[in-house]
Design a protein around this motif. Structure first.
Motif, short mmCIF file in Angstrom:
data_model
loop_
_atom_site.label_atom_id
_atom_site.label_comp_id
_atom_site.label_asym_id
_atom_site.label_seq_id
_atom_site.Cartn_x
_atom_site.Cartn_y
_atom_site.Cartn_z
N PHE A 33 39.79 33.77 40.72
CA PHE A 33 38.88 34.81 40.22
C PHE A 33 37.83 34.25 39.26
CE2 PHE A 33 42.10 37.49 41.90
CZ PHE A 33 41.47 38.71 42.17
N TYR A 34 36.71 34.96 39.20
CA TYR A 34 35.78 34.75 38.09
C TYR A 34 35.96 35.93 37.15
CZ TYR A 34 33.28 31.24 40.83
OH TYR A 34 32.95 30.12 41.54
N GLU A 35 36.27 35.63 35.90
CA GLU A 35 36.54 36.71 34.95
C GLU A 35 35.41 36.86 33.94
OE1 GLU A 35 38.99 38.60 35.45
OE2 GLU A 35 40.62 37.44 36.39
N MET A 36 35.22 38.10 33.51
CA MET A 36 34.29 38.37 32.41
C MET A 36 35.10 38.93 31.26
SD MET A 36 31.36 40.16 34.71
CE MET A 36 32.33 40.24 36.20
N PHE A 37 34.70 38.60 30.03
CA PHE A 37 35.42 39.11 28.86
C PHE A 37 34.47 39.82 27.90
CE2 PHE A 37 37.77 35.15 30.07
CZ PHE A 37 38.90 35.79 30.58
N TYR A 38 35.08 40.55 26.97
CA TYR A 38 34.33 41.24 25.90
C TYR A 38 33.18 42.09 26.44
CZ TYR A 38 36.91 37.80 23.12
OH TYR A 38 37.90 37.03 22.56
N LYS A 42 32.36 44.64 29.90
CA LYS A 42 31.90 46.04 29.91
C LYS A 42 30.67 46.18 30.80
CE LYS A 42 33.71 47.13 25.35
NZ LYS A 42 33.32 47.28 23.94
N ILE A 43 29.71 45.27 30.62
CA ILE A 43 28.49 45.32 31.46
C ILE A 43 28.87 45.11 32.92
CG2 ILE A 43 26.31 44.18 31.99
CD1 ILE A 43 26.21 43.33 29.01
N GLY A 44 29.69 44.09 33.16
CA GLY A 44 30.07 43.75 34.52
C GLY A 44 30.75 44.91 35.24
N SER A 45 31.67 45.57 34.56
CA SER A 45 32.40 46.64 35.23
C SER A 45 31.45 47.80 35.55
CB SER A 45 33.58 47.11 34.39
OG SER A 45 33.17 48.04 33.43
N LYS A 46 30.48 48.00 34.65
CA LYS A 46 29.54 49.10 34.86
C LYS A 46 28.57 48.79 36.02
CE LYS A 46 26.91 51.87 31.60
NZ LYS A 46 26.48 51.74 30.20
N VAL A 47 27.97 47.61 35.94
CA VAL A 47 26.97 47.24 36.95
C VAL A 47 27.62 47.05 38.33
CG1 VAL A 47 25.32 45.47 37.65
CG2 VAL A 47 25.43 46.18 35.27
N ARG A 61 46.71 39.54 17.81
CA ARG A 61 45.34 39.98 18.07
C ARG A 61 45.34 41.17 19.01
NH1 ARG A 61 40.85 36.97 18.08
NH2 ARG A 61 40.83 35.25 16.60
N GLU A 62 44.26 41.92 18.96
CA GLU A 62 44.13 43.04 19.88
C GLU A 62 43.82 42.52 21.28
OE1 GLU A 62 41.42 46.20 18.93
OE2 GLU A 62 42.03 46.07 16.82
N ARG A 63 44.18 43.31 22.27
CA ARG A 63 43.82 42.94 23.63
C ARG A 63 42.29 43.00 23.79
NH1 ARG A 63 48.28 43.19 27.04
NH2 ARG A 63 47.04 43.55 28.90
N ILE A 64 41.76 42.19 24.68
CA ILE A 64 40.29 42.19 24.85
C ILE A 64 39.92 42.71 26.24
CG2 ILE A 64 39.88 40.30 23.24
CD1 ILE A 64 39.52 38.57 25.87
N PRO A 65 38.73 43.32 26.37
CA PRO A 65 38.30 43.84 27.67
C PRO A 65 38.08 42.69 28.65
CG PRO A 65 36.76 44.49 25.92
CD PRO A 65 37.72 43.53 25.32
N MET A 66 38.38 42.96 29.90
CA MET A 66 38.25 41.93 30.93
C MET A 66 38.01 42.60 32.28
SD MET A 66 41.20 39.25 32.12
CE MET A 66 42.15 40.15 33.32
N CYS A 67 37.24 41.95 33.12
CA CYS A 67 37.21 42.35 34.52
C CYS A 67 36.85 41.13 35.34
CB CYS A 67 36.23 43.50 34.77
SG CYS A 67 34.52 43.08 34.56
N GLY A 68 37.15 41.17 36.63
CA GLY A 68 36.93 39.97 37.41
C GLY A 68 36.61 40.25 38.87
N VAL A 69 36.07 39.21 39.52
CA VAL A 69 35.77 39.33 40.95
C VAL A 69 36.37 38.12 41.66
CG1 VAL A 69 33.63 40.60 40.57
CG2 VAL A 69 33.54 38.12 40.72
N PRO A 70 36.83 38.32 42.92
CA PRO A 70 37.43 37.20 43.65
C PRO A 70 36.38 36.12 43.96
CG PRO A 70 37.29 39.18 45.03
CD PRO A 70 36.88 39.59 43.67
N GLN A 75 29.25 35.70 45.58
CA GLN A 75 27.80 35.78 45.83
C GLN A 75 27.25 37.20 45.76
OE1 GLN A 75 25.40 33.62 46.00
NE2 GLN A 75 26.68 31.82 45.80
N SER A 76 27.98 38.14 46.39
CA SER A 76 27.43 39.50 46.43
C SER A 76 27.43 40.12 45.04
CB SER A 76 28.21 40.35 47.43
OG SER A 76 29.46 40.68 46.90
N TYR A 77 28.43 39.78 44.21
CA TYR A 77 28.44 40.30 42.83
C TYR A 77 27.34 39.67 42.00
CZ TYR A 77 32.94 42.32 44.04
OH TYR A 77 33.93 43.06 44.63
#
Lengths: 438, 384
Positions: A33-38, A42-47, A61-70, A75-77
């Motif tokens: 995966f390619y992951e995005m954090f913080y 947030k931008i990635g999940s929205k866009v 520590r607090e958990r941090i926001p994350m999302c990812g794409v395979p 390329q399409s993302y």
């Protein structure tokens, strides 16, 4: 620093990379995966319309926001992020994960920006240096290898800009870009500092051999500055992916002035909606290759003033009108031509497949035919073209010798190289066949 | 998947002892042997090595090709240029363009010129001539909407552009003096993003034209002076045309609604044209042909009829038009009548004027009447 220490090692690595690419969305490779954090997450999940999750960041520590794409569909993302105007830094794992090793080495291998996404977009970028009422610009298009500089007066700026396909403008911090420019054109502005320029000048001198504007036949240092900004930018963002760029030149000459308003109202290459139908280009385009069409566009926007130059074009068109036989031959060759500029761009970047080489080989054979046809044409322009045609027989030969006619897409699974190219390879293949035969 | 020996279930009893079971499927079992295994290992190693070698050979190839790419890129430019020339020769032949003859100065003659864009979309496109000379530099073109004014002036601009791009143009015959710039003021909604008023926009365009035009430029003006009051508009348009025609001396094509601008036609360097229109029963027929002289009528109502606006509305419009035409003078007289107070003699004169049907008088009758009127008024002078 203390704060860093409580982070997981992986996130600590992330932070040190993100530090260098603050203005980018960082796509951080984690296994498949390619992951995005913080904030990026947030931008990635929205866009991208993907789920926002979270992960632990370290002890206490607090958990941090994350999302990812395979990774296989990145390329399409990527495309969606870049088209929305984000710059994306692509971070890869540079070694295999193995036991005993705490963390694999990761590096940003490329930054993709709206003006440098050459494999998916045909748009380029412009750098702009202002000197009083005069502007010095450089144009780079990574998809076609175009790279040149030009200058214009303040009241010509809109007209010059509207001749180009660009998605990004680079300037020096503090440069005032006229208000009209940002209102009439859609682009992303990147402001760079003097240090960046200085580095670019070094590079353009060292790597491109342009030690002074005189090399280009001009006096003003600003031409060089514009080239340097653009060159350093594509170099720093594309890294090993930077495709071939032509030797920079100064685009100038005596052309009919057609300013922004005339280009728009006469609908020369774009109609009021920004499309091509019902434009002059649409009405007169009979070119057979993408290169020819791009050139036609440039010619429409830059009609000549010099009678000798016009006569040269005229007499070559006249000759073609007389030589129907040669026209048909030429047509046959050109029809088969791919977008050679884009092919060069792909091959020189790290994104080519073996099939591109076969395509190149066939194009080069076409070019040889073109050379033969040109020999039969006698007007001055054709003589010049014949003279500037470069010999490419050696390239045809070397590709033909090594590569099979229909190679697979993958590079590392064999089946690329022709029998009889390499003795050791032939022996190995024979041995495999023999073993399989038992 | 590798190499194995597959044995179907009924035959399993025949399997020798040295077969090693690898995999069980629903109807068969797969076995391997030590010998087979060693063969498989050798093949796998060889494959890996040969694949790697192939990859290396490919990388070498890529290096060699990369060294030659500069040459390929140069050739690509040659191909582009050839393709451009070939494409032009095709369109020249297909669309019957003519060879352009170039002259020094501004003298220009286009015979049966065509608009290359319109020609693609309209079936019976009507060609038109264009002439520029020192005596006729500024062409003022009147005529109703939809009669083809805009298309015509754009056509001339495109012919210049094509002539200077390739030496050919869509016409029967072209002789022209090179234009150093195409400067236009053509109204359209393309300035919305700037968010400034239409009129300011227009004036910015006009100032751009004026500041950049030289003797050798070609200026295209479509309906200038429209974004403001009529008198302002006419005055500005007139001043701009005078400046361009007399001070700059460039070639100008001006399409306009304002008949007032045709007064300029009397001056040296200016010439009036209009787009031909014929009355056709109750409606009109556009000829799309450029004719010398001034186009007097605007045919706005006829155009409205053609566009399918209901009879009732058209009728009302005709009524309004009649009143407007008489309106100006009558209103002045009526106001004077109101202001004239109780004086019967003045009222008498004004009443007479109001009821006067000038359209029924011959010029001579009108003159005689005017002389009488003058006498009468002179008699009243003290009172006025």
């Amino acid at each position: 620093m203390e704060e860093r220490e409580t982070l997981t090692p992986m996130l600590a690595q992330y932070h040190s990379l993100k530090e260098k690419y603050k203005d980018c969305i960082l796509l951080f490779r984690l296994g498949d995966f390619y992951e995005m954090f913080y904030e990026d997450a947030k931008i990635g999940s929205k866009v991208l319309g993907i789920a926002l999750t979270s992960r632990p960041a370290g002890k206490g520590r607090e958990r941090i926001p994350m999302c990812g794409v395979p990774y296989h569909s990145v390329q399409s993302y990527l495309q969606r992020l870049v088209m929305k105007g984000y710059k994306v830094a692509l971070c890869e794992q540079l070694e295999e994960a193995s036991k005993g090793k705490k963390i694999v080495r990761r590096e940003v291998v490329r930054v993709i920006t709206p003006g440098t996404y050459f494999e998916r977009s045909s748009e380029g970028l412009l750098s702009l240096i202002r000197k009083g009422k005069r502007f010095f610009l450089a144009y780079v298009n990574l998809a076609t290898g175009d790279f040149w500089t030009f200058s214009c007066k303040e009241d010509e700026l809109l007209g010059e800009l509207s001749k180009y396909n660009f998605k990004e403008i680079l300037t020096l911090k503090g440069t005032e870009v006229p208000e009209e420019v940002s209102k009439l054109f859609e682009f992303y502005l990147t402001e760079l500092d003097w240090e960046f320029l200085r580095e670019g000048l070094e590079r353009i001198k060292g790597e491109k051999g342009i030690v002074s504007p005189r090399v280009l036949g001009v006096e003003e240092e600003e031409y060089l500055m514009a080239l340097a900004l653009a060159y350093n930018y594509v170099k720093k963002t594309q890294k090993d992916f930077l495709p071939f760029l032509r030797k920079p030149k100064v685009f100038r000459g005596k052309f009919m002035r057609i300013d922004y308003r005339a280009q728009r109202s006469l609908e020369l290459v774009k109609n009021q909606e920004g499309r091509e139908n019902y434009t002059l280009l649409w009405a007169i385009n009979r070119t057979l290759t993408p290169m020819g069409k791009r050139l036609l566009k440039i010619k429409i926007l830059n009609p000549l003033l010099d009678l000798r130059e016009i006569e040269k074009v005229k007499s070559s068109v006249k000759e073609l009108l007389r030589r129907r036989d040669l026209r048909l031959e030429l047509e046959r060759v050109l029809k088969e031509m791919p977008d050679l500029d884009r092919l060069i761009s792909r091959i020189s970047s790290n994104i080519s497949t073996p099939r591109d080489f076969i395509l190149l080989k066939n194009s080069l054979k076409g070019i040889k035919k073109v050379g033969k046809i040109l020999k039969n044409l006698s007007s001055e322009r054709f003589r010049e073209l014949l003279n500037s045609l470069e010999e490419v027989g050696d390239l045809i030969e070397v590709i033909e010798k090594v590569l099979v006619e229909e190679p697979p897409i993958h590079l590392k699974e064999g089946g690329l190289v022709k029998e009889g190219t390499h003795k050791e390879l032939d022996l190995m293949r024979e041995r495999i066949r023999e073993l399989e035969g038992r | 998947m590798g190499y194995f020996i597959e044995v179907t279930k009924p035959n399993l009893k025949l399997v020798p002892k040295y077969f090693k079971r690898r995999q069980t499927l629903s109807s068969s079992e797969r076995f391997t042997t030590d010998y087979l295994k060693s063969l498989e290992e050798e093949i796998t190693t060889l494959r890996e090595r040969s694949n790697h070698l192939e990859y290396e050979l490919f990388c070498n190839l890529r290096e060699r090709v990369l060294e030659g790419l500069e040459r390929v890129a140069k050739n690509s430019l040659v191909l582009a240029e050839l393709d451009f020339l070939l494409g032009m020769s095709k369109v020249v032949e297909e669309k019957n363009w003519c060879e352009v003859e170039f002259t020094e100065g501004i003298d220009t003659l286009i015979e049966e010129g065509r608009n290359p864009i319109m020609e693609e979309t309209i079936r019976d496109f009507v060609p038109n001539d264009t002439r520029f000379s020192e005596e006729e530099r500024v062409l003022i073109i009147t005529g109703p909407n939809m009669a083809g004014k805009s298309s015509y002036i754009r056509q001339v601009a495109l012919i210049f552009l094509l002539a200077q791009m390739c030496g050919f143009a869509p016409a029967r015959k072209v002789r022209l003096g090179v234009a150093d710039a195409l400067l236009t003021r053509i109204g359209s909604g393309d300035y919305l993003p700037l968010g400034i008023s239409t009129f300011l926009n227009e004036m910015l365009d006009v100032s751009n034209v004026i500041n950049n035009a030289t003797k050798k430029s070609l200026v295209i003006l479509d309906e200038i002076g429209r974004g403001t009051s009529t008198y302002d508009g006419i005055s500005i348009a007139k001043a701009v045309l005078e400046y361009l025609g007399e001070r700059v001396g460039c070639r100008v094509l001006c399409a306009t609604h304002f008949l007032e601008l045709t007064e300029l036609g009397k001056k040296r360097g200016f010439k009036n044209y209009h787009m031909g229109v014929e009355r056709d029963g109750g409606g009109v027929r556009f000829l799309y042909r450029l004719v010398e002289g001034v186009g007097r009528e605007s045919f706005g109502i006829e155009v409205a009829k053609m566009a399918g606006i209901p009879q009732e509305v058209v009728k009302k419009a005709e009524e309004h038009l009649r009143r407007l035409r008489e309106g100006n003078t009558i209103r002045v007289l009526e106001e004077a009548y109101q202001r004239s107070g109780e004086d019967e003699e003045i009222k008498e004169v004004l009443r007479e004027l109001l009821s006067l049907q000038i359209e029924r008088m011959t010029p001579l009758e009108a003159l005689i009447y005017l002389a009488k009127l003058k006498e009468k008024v002179l008699g009243l002078k003290t009172k006025l």
